[in-house]
Design a protein around this motif. Sequence first.
Motif, PDB file in Angstrom:
ATOM      1  N   CYS A  80     -16.071  48.960  35.875  1.00  0.00           N
ATOM      2  CA  CYS A  80     -15.872  49.826  37.031  1.00  0.00           C
ATOM      3  C   CYS A  80     -15.913  51.305  36.604  1.00  0.00           C
ATOM      4  N   VAL A  82     -14.565  53.699  38.154  1.00  0.00           N
ATOM      5  CA  VAL A  82     -13.317  54.374  38.507  1.00  0.00           C
ATOM      6  C   VAL A  82     -12.184  53.982  37.562  1.00  0.00           C
ATOM      7  N   CYS A  83     -11.951  52.659  37.415  1.00  0.00           N
ATOM      8  CA  CYS A  83     -10.780  52.223  36.647  1.00  0.00           C
ATOM      9  C   CYS A  83     -11.139  51.638  35.281  1.00  0.00           C
ATOM     10  N   CYS A 101     -15.381  48.179  40.927  1.00  0.00           N
ATOM     11  CA  CYS A 101     -14.772  46.890  41.237  1.00  0.00           C
ATOM     12  C   CYS A 101     -14.497  46.810  42.746  1.00  0.00           C
ATOM     13  N   ASP A 104     -11.823  49.317  44.082  1.00  0.00           N
ATOM     14  CA  ASP A 104     -12.242  50.716  44.141  1.00  0.00           C
ATOM     15  C   ASP A 104     -13.364  50.942  45.131  1.00  0.00           C
TER      16      ASP A 104
HETATM   17 ZN   LIG Z   1     -12.069  49.759  39.637  1.00  0.00          ZN
END
Ligand SMILES: [Zn+2]
Length: 108
Positions: A80, A82-83, A101, A104
């Motif tokens: 992902c 973002v994370c 993911c 997100d």
């Molecule tokens: Zn994520």
Amino acid sequence: MTDTAETLHAKRAELLAQMGILEEKPTDHGSISFGKRVGEGTSMAVDRLSQVAVHDRLQSTLADVERALAKLDEGTYGTCDVCGEPVGEERLEVLPWAVRCVADAARG
Ligand SMILES: [Zn+2]
């Protein structure tokens, strides 16, 4: 080239082709008289709006596809953006250009 890269390149080509069709200007635009055929003019305006919405959606998918290709190069494909957690194999099977993911992606 890996299967994934091939899938992404094919999707990219498909999106660009669809956007190309949407961007083509109708050739008979100049001959329409809006004074006499208001109804037709209105529905054409609505069509144009929905075309813009479709175009926006294609554009945002294209951005994901290109980001996914970059992630293949970076070696971060499947995680992902973002994370940093795995996007998930099942998700990638359905959406090979998923760069976030589920959680997100839902957050936008
Ligand atoms: Zn994520």
